[in-house]
Structures are given as structure tokens and as C-alpha cells.
Motif scaffolding. Structure first.
Motif, PDB file in Angstrom:
ATOM      1  N   UNK A 142       0.837  -1.205   0.000  1.00 47.25           N
ATOM      2  CA  UNK A 142       0.000   0.000   0.000  1.00 47.25           C
ATOM      3  C   UNK A 142       0.874   1.257   0.000  1.00 47.25           C
ATOM      4  N   UNK A 143       1.932   1.227   0.784  1.00 48.38           N
ATOM      5  CA  UNK A 143       2.809   2.399   0.860  1.00 48.38           C
ATOM      6  C   UNK A 143       3.451   2.709  -0.497  1.00 48.38           C
ATOM      7  N   UNK A 144       3.902   1.674  -1.179  1.00 48.99           N
ATOM      8  CA  UNK A 144       4.613   1.870  -2.451  1.00 48.99           C
ATOM      9  C   UNK A 144       3.682   2.368  -3.544  1.00 48.99           C
ATOM     10  N   UNK A 145       2.481   1.782  -3.622  1.00 47.22           N
ATOM     11  CA  UNK A 145       1.564   2.108  -4.722  1.00 47.22           C
ATOM     12  C   UNK A 145       0.618   3.268  -4.406  1.00 47.22           C
ATOM     13  N   UNK A 146       0.416   3.542  -3.118  1.00 47.18           N
ATOM     14  CA  UNK A 146      -0.425   4.655  -2.675  1.00 47.18           C
ATOM     15  C   UNK A 146      -1.795   4.670  -3.346  1.00 47.18           C
ATOM     16  N   UNK A 147      -2.516   3.541  -3.312  1.00 49.30           N
ATOM     17  CA  UNK A 147      -3.844   3.511  -3.934  1.00 49.30           C
ATOM     18  C   UNK A 147      -4.907   4.075  -2.997  1.00 49.30           C
ATOM     19  N   UNK A 148      -6.108   4.239  -3.545  1.00 49.33           N
ATOM     20  CA  UNK A 148      -7.245   4.636  -2.726  1.00 49.33           C
ATOM     21  C   UNK A 148      -7.557   3.554  -1.698  1.00 49.33           C
ATOM     22  N   UNK A 149      -7.451   2.306  -2.145  1.00 52.63           N
ATOM     23  CA  UNK A 149      -7.747   1.166  -1.284  1.00 52.63           C
ATOM     24  C   UNK A 149      -6.869  -0.009  -1.665  1.00 52.63           C
ATOM     25  N   UNK A 150      -6.454  -0.776  -0.670  1.00 42.19           N
ATOM     26  CA  UNK A 150      -5.768  -2.049  -0.895  1.00 42.19           C
ATOM     27  C   UNK A 150      -6.535  -3.136  -0.161  1.00 42.19           C
ATOM     28  N   UNK A 151      -6.838  -4.224  -0.861  1.00 50.83           N
ATOM     29  CA  UNK A 151      -7.574  -5.325  -0.254  1.00 50.83           C
ATOM     30  C   UNK A 151      -6.752  -6.593  -0.227  1.00 50.83           C
ATOM     31  N   UNK A 152      -6.957  -7.410   0.795  1.00 51.17           N
ATOM     32  CA  UNK A 152      -6.249  -8.680   0.933  1.00 51.17           C
ATOM     33  C   UNK A 152      -7.173  -9.827   0.531  1.00 51.17           C
ATOM     34  N   UNK A 153      -6.711 -10.642  -0.406  1.00 53.26           N
ATOM     35  CA  UNK A 153      -7.414 -11.852  -0.814  1.00 53.26           C
ATOM     36  C   UNK A 153      -6.486 -13.033  -0.585  1.00 53.26           C
ATOM     37  N   UNK A 154      -7.077 -14.202  -0.441  1.00 56.26           N
ATOM     38  CA  UNK A 154      -6.245 -15.378  -0.217  1.00 56.26           C
ATOM     39  C   UNK A 154      -6.838 -16.581  -0.942  1.00 56.26           C
ATOM     40  N   UNK A 155      -5.972 -17.523  -1.215  1.00 55.01           N
ATOM     41  CA  UNK A 155      -6.378 -18.758  -1.879  1.00 55.01           C
ATOM     42  C   UNK A 155      -6.403 -19.870  -0.846  1.00 55.01           C
ATOM     43  N   UNK A 156      -7.569 -20.411  -0.536  1.00 59.99           N
ATOM     44  CA  UNK A 156      -7.625 -21.465   0.486  1.00 59.99           C
ATOM     45  C   UNK A 156      -6.902 -22.712   0.012  1.00 59.99           C
ATOM     46  N   UNK A 157      -6.297 -23.456   0.914  1.00 59.52           N
ATOM     47  CA  UNK A 157      -5.605 -24.691   0.530  1.00 59.52           C
ATOM     48  C   UNK A 157      -6.575 -25.674  -0.115  1.00 59.52           C
ATOM     49  N   UNK A 158      -6.068 -26.449  -1.049  1.00 58.83           N
ATOM     50  CA  UNK A 158      -6.914 -27.453  -1.696  1.00 58.83           C
ATOM     51  C   UNK A 158      -7.380 -28.463  -0.668  1.00 58.83           C
ATOM     52  N   UNK A 191     -10.616 -14.598 -11.388  1.00 61.28           N
ATOM     53  CA  UNK A 191     -10.448 -15.691 -10.430  1.00 61.28           C
ATOM     54  C   UNK A 191     -11.801 -16.003  -9.803  1.00 61.28           C
ATOM     55  N   UNK A 192     -12.035 -17.277  -9.550  1.00 63.93           N
ATOM     56  CA  UNK A 192     -13.214 -17.688  -8.785  1.00 63.93           C
ATOM     57  C   UNK A 192     -12.811 -18.481  -7.549  1.00 63.93           C
ATOM     58  N   UNK A 193     -11.508 -18.636  -7.347  1.00 63.02           N
ATOM     59  CA  UNK A 193     -11.024 -19.432  -6.212  1.00 63.02           C
ATOM     60  C   UNK A 193     -10.398 -18.574  -5.122  1.00 63.02           C
ATOM     61  N   UNK A 194     -10.544 -17.258  -5.218  1.00 70.36           N
ATOM     62  CA  UNK A 194      -9.993 -16.377  -4.193  1.00 70.36           C
ATOM     63  C   UNK A 194     -11.071 -15.995  -3.192  1.00 70.36           C
ATOM     64  N   UNK A 195     -10.671 -15.874  -1.943  1.00 64.77           N
ATOM     65  CA  UNK A 195     -11.588 -15.444  -0.896  1.00 64.77           C
ATOM     66  C   UNK A 195     -11.160 -14.078  -0.366  1.00 64.77           C
ATOM     67  N   UNK A 196     -12.142 -13.272  -0.052  1.00 68.43           N
ATOM     68  CA  UNK A 196     -11.904 -11.939   0.495  1.00 68.43           C
ATOM     69  C   UNK A 196     -11.622 -12.065   1.984  1.00 68.43           C
ATOM     70  N   UNK A 248      -7.761   4.371  -7.371  1.00 73.53           N
ATOM     71  CA  UNK A 248      -6.950   3.191  -7.664  1.00 73.53           C
ATOM     72  C   UNK A 248      -7.164   2.156  -6.564  1.00 73.53           C
ATOM     73  N   UNK A 249      -7.513   0.944  -6.967  1.00 76.05           N
ATOM     74  CA  UNK A 249      -7.767  -0.136  -6.010  1.00 76.05           C
ATOM     75  C   UNK A 249      -6.760  -1.258  -6.274  1.00 76.05           C
ATOM     76  N   UNK A 250      -5.944  -1.535  -5.292  1.00 81.71           N
ATOM     77  CA  UNK A 250      -4.927  -2.574  -5.428  1.00 81.71           C
ATOM     78  C   UNK A 250      -5.283  -3.819  -4.622  1.00 81.71           C
ATOM     79  N   UNK A 251      -4.685  -4.932  -5.005  1.00 82.58           N
ATOM     80  CA  UNK A 251      -4.900  -6.189  -4.302  1.00 82.58           C
ATOM     81  C   UNK A 251      -3.571  -6.830  -3.924  1.00 82.58           C
ATOM     82  N   UNK A 252      -3.609  -7.552  -2.833  1.00 82.13           N
ATOM     83  CA  UNK A 252      -2.514  -8.442  -2.444  1.00 82.13           C
ATOM     84  C   UNK A 252      -3.129  -9.823  -2.283  1.00 82.13           C
ATOM     85  N   UNK A 253      -2.545 -10.808  -2.957  1.00 84.75           N
ATOM     86  CA  UNK A 253      -3.041 -12.185  -2.893  1.00 84.75           C
ATOM     87  C   UNK A 253      -2.039 -13.022  -2.103  1.00 84.75           C
ATOM     88  N   UNK A 254      -2.514 -13.649  -1.042  1.00 82.44           N
ATOM     89  CA  UNK A 254      -1.641 -14.454  -0.192  1.00 82.44           C
ATOM     90  C   UNK A 254      -1.879 -15.935  -0.468  1.00 82.44           C
TER      91      UNK A 254
END
Length: 450
Positions: free
Chosen positions: A141-157, A211-216, A303-309
């Protein structure tokens, strides 16, 4: 409205303030373990630690030491959380506990304390447990300075707890070149399941991966000015359903930006700087696009950024199944945690598996076994009791010859002699009569309406 403030050790200039949504409102998906006779969602034990303690630890690792904890003002949840923050929490996050109307949506709750938020702010739930190093999220978030940054994750299979009671799957559209979130919608938003996109989105972001396999994870960082939008638009009640989709669409929909009086988002500082340059040859794109209703020179500063864990565990305890899974992972073999508390009394003839935990001052009589289970504090376990894949909270009594498999037994409950329960949830204070046999039931006492 109640307030609990823990004294600050020293005054620091805060870069972010945190807002923890501590399970106010309905918790139907965690019924009956969040009933009034038990404890509020924020204090549900995970590996014998309150759920909210993981959120506070995550904030402390991020260097955030100022947090608002929002919980429902009705019932006894606020009082119980206040007790934990005052006496049980030993960390360095300064917490302001505030009670809000249980009918408030998440954005409504933030609107109610907007005058106390003075910096960019991070919103996160009390039921999150994430192994991601939080500074990685904040640095993005600091580097890109967007309006919002959201965290999404991929659940284990094969993750347990992905049944019908979970959140609806979403179409998540991401411009991978810039990690921009450009589309978010529930997969069942149309009857035929087709994905509908605006041409303005495709012109602005021609390379989008869906993507349909990411969770908010419901973890968001917002610039401070977003508060003005929340205060001005009372129709924005929910962060996930109202605020986030609005901000995402304002990245490419000119009319939406104009209709929402967000004209400041149209101003590009780079364009302003170039217009003052004596060497820049201005090129008017309007001449090319004035007859094209879709392709225009519209530029939005939103600007809306995402981080995928994907590198470890990340999840929320927002259903019974996910709560159980979180406990299992938090107590799994190999973790350097104390398995049996020093003050616990376990007879030599009892067996405690190396994937189980036993809390303070708990007593376990002879010939009992505990496998893949967590037992809380001040419990009394009788003779020949068999416990597997279960969560036993504090002050629980299990009499002789009780068998539990895949169960959750809440605070102060009793399971009397010879009972056998499989995949049951026993509410706080409930008494299971002798030799009861149940499978897949929610055992809750009847209470008259006040």
C-alpha cells in the motif's frame, strides 16, 4: 455507547489507525457457540487463546498500535470484551472499545466513529488468522499509494469448511500488471452464471485475469478521504457490498464518478504538471475519441490494489466448520507450544495426543484419552472418557464414560455419564442428560423471550 481505553505507553505519530469489527450484529453462522450464555465471537478460543488476540498480534507485528474495537452495544458482548482487553490482553495495541448498534452495517459502524479517525485506516475482522507477514501487505500500500488495498487469499486445496454455509464465490478481476482490482461480483449475481463486463472496463484494463477461487479476507486499507465518501453517502452501509464495488467501478466509469460527486478523482496531478511544462507537446486525445462512446481519455485517480496471499494459512472463523479447522491448524503437530498446562492434573493412565492441548487447572481422570482435540481451562474430565476431533471450552464437566467425536462443547456445559455425541455443538451452560446419544445436533436450552 461504551468506551474502554488502555493507557498509551508513549505518544507516537501513527501512520495507520486500525478498526477491528469484533463480531457485532448477527452471528447466525456460529450458532449456538456465540449464544449469550457462552462468549462473544471475538473471545471464542482458538488453541486456548481468544480469537481477537490473533488479530491484535497481527496488528502489533505491523507496527500499528492504535485500534478501535467495534462491537454490539446490546447484550453482554461489550462487557465481556472490555474485561479481556483490560485484564487479559498483554500486548501493546492501544484499544478503544466502542459499542455500536447491532443493526449497523460495517460502513455504518465506521461512519459512527469517523470523527475519531485522523489517518489512513485499516479495517479488519476479529476472526482472521493469517500467517502473512503484515508489513508485506502494508508496504504494498505504501509503495503504490492507492485509494484502497484489499487482501485476498487462496484457500488450501481440500480445505475443510468449504460447504454451503460459506460465503458465496466471487468473480475477482485483477489487472496483474498493476495488481489492480477492477471487478468484483458474486458468482450467482445472474441466473445463468454469465460474467457481464462493461466496455469501459475493457478499454481501460484490456488485460484482466479473472479468479473464482480467491476469498476476500475482509482486510482493507483506505486513504483517509474515503471517510468523506462514507459520511456523504448514507446509502453505503456495507464495506464489502457497497463501498468496495463503488470504488472499484469509479476507476473506469466517468458518469459514476460524476454522479457520486467525486470529481476530484478526475484530476491527474501528472497532467497538471505536464500542462505547465515548456517542453511538453500537449496531445489532445479527445480529437481521436470524441465519437467513440466507450473509448475516451477518461482518467481517474481512484486506484484499487490487491494483495493475494498463497504461501501459508489465511482464514476466517466465520462458520462452525472454519472455526473448527482454525483450531486444528493452530494446535497441529510440530508447533512449539505447550501441550499440557503446568497447572493441569492428568493421571498417568490417561493419554494426551501430541496434537492436542490441555488448559490451565483442568483435571483428567484415569483411562481417558484425548486425540486431535483442545480442552480449555478449569475443566473436569472423568474416567474412561474418549475425546477426539473436538473443542472443549472452559469450565466444562464431562462425566465418566462420555464419548465425544467432532464436537464443540461451550463454557460451563455438562455432559453426564455414559453420553455419546458425534458432530454436535453443545451450548454454554447446557446439561446433556445421562446416556444421551446424538449425532449432528445443536444442543441448546430453551430461553423465554424477555
Amino acid at each position: 455507547m461504551g468506551l474502554l481505553e488502555k493507557p498509551k505507553q508513549q505518544q507516537k505519530l501513527q501512520e495507520f489507525q486500525a478498526i477491528i469489527l469484533a463480531g457485532y450484529g448477527s452471528s447466525n453462522r456460529l450458532y449456538p457457540i456465540t449464544e449469550d450464555d457462552n462468549i462473544p465471537k471475538a473471545l471464542l478460543p482458538v488453541a486456548n487463546k481468544p480469537l481477537i488476540s490473533y488479530t491484535l498480534d497481527w496488528l502489533e507485528k505491523a507496527g500499528i498500535t492504535d485500534a478501535f474495537v467495534l462491537t454490539q452495544s446490546m447484550g453482554n458482548a461489550q462487557q465481556k470484551i472490555a474485561g479481556y482487553l483490560a485484564r487479559g490482553y498483554q500486548g501493546n495495541v492501544h484499544c478503544n472499545l466502542i459499542g455500536v448498534d447491532e443493526d449497523f452495517g460495517t460502513a455504518d459502524a465506521i461512519r459512527s466513529i469517523s470523527d475519531r479517525i485522523t489517518t489512513d485506516f485499516i479495517v479488519l475482522p476479529c476472526d482472521l488468522h493469517c500467517e502473512m507477514i503484515p508489513r508485506e501487505f502494508l508496504d504494498h500500500h505504501r509503495i503504490n499509494n492507492p485509494t484502497m488495498t484489499g487482501l485476498f487469499y487462496e484457500p488450501p486445496k481440500g480445505e475443510k469448511g468449504s460447504g454451503k454455509e460459506d460465503e458465496l464465490a466471487q468473480y475477482i478481476g485483477i489487472d496483474t500488471a498493476e495488481s489492480r482490482l477492477v471487478h468484483i461480483a458474486d458468482c450467482d449475481s445472474s441466473e445463468d452464471g454469465d460474467l457481464s463486463l462493461r466496455m469501459s472496463l475493457l478499454w481501460r484494463f484490456p488485460r484482466v485475469k479473472f479468479h473464482v477461487n480467491l476469498l476476500d479476507a475482509h482486510v482493507y486499507i483506505f486513504q483517509h478521504w474515503v471517510l468523506d465518501l462514507i459520511k456523504a453517502k448514507e446509502k453505503i452501509s456495507s464495506i464489502r457490498q457497497d463501498l468496495v464495488p463503488l470504488i472499484v467501478k469509479c476507476q473506469y466509469q466517468r458518469k459514476l464518478v460524476e454522479n457520486e460527486d467525486m470529481d476530484a478523482a478526475l484530476e491527474d496531478p501528472l497532467d497538471t504538471a505536464l500542462s505547465l511544462s515548456t517542453v511538453y507537446d500537449e496531445f489532445d486525445e479527445n480529437l481521436l475519441n470524441e465519437h467513440d462512446p466507450y473509448r475516451s481519455n477518461f482518467k481517474s485517480n481512484i486506484k484499487v490494489n490487491t494483495v493475494i496471499y498463497r504461501d501459508g494459512y489465511c482464514g476466517r472463523a466465520n462458520t462452525i466448520a472454519k472455526y473448527s479447522e482454525m483450531n486444528r491448524l493452530a494446535s497441529k503437530q510440530g508447533l512449539s507450544i505447550r501441550r499440557v498446562a503446568e497447572t493441569a492434573e492428568v493421571t498417568q493412565k490417561s493419554q494426551i495426543g501430541n496434537d492436542s492441548l490441555v488448559g490451565e487447572y483442568t483435571k483428567i481422570a484415569e483411562k481417558s484419552s484425548v486425540k486431535r482435540s483442545i480442552i480449555g481451562a478449569h475443566c473436569v474430565i472423568g474416567k474412561n472418557v474418549k475425546i477426539a476431533n473436538s473443542i472443549i471450552m472452559d469450565h466444562v464437566v464431562l462425566e465418566d464414560f462420555v464419548k465425544l467425536d467432532g464436537c464443540i462443547v461451550c463454557n460451563n456445559a455438562k455432559v453426564l455419564e455414559g453420553s455419546s455425541l458425534t458432530k454436535c455443538e453443545v451450548a454454554g451452560g447446557y446439561i446433556v442428560e445421562r446416556k444421551t446419544e446424538e449425532n449432528g445436533q445443536k444442543l441448546v436450552g430453551f430461553r423465554e423471550a424477555i
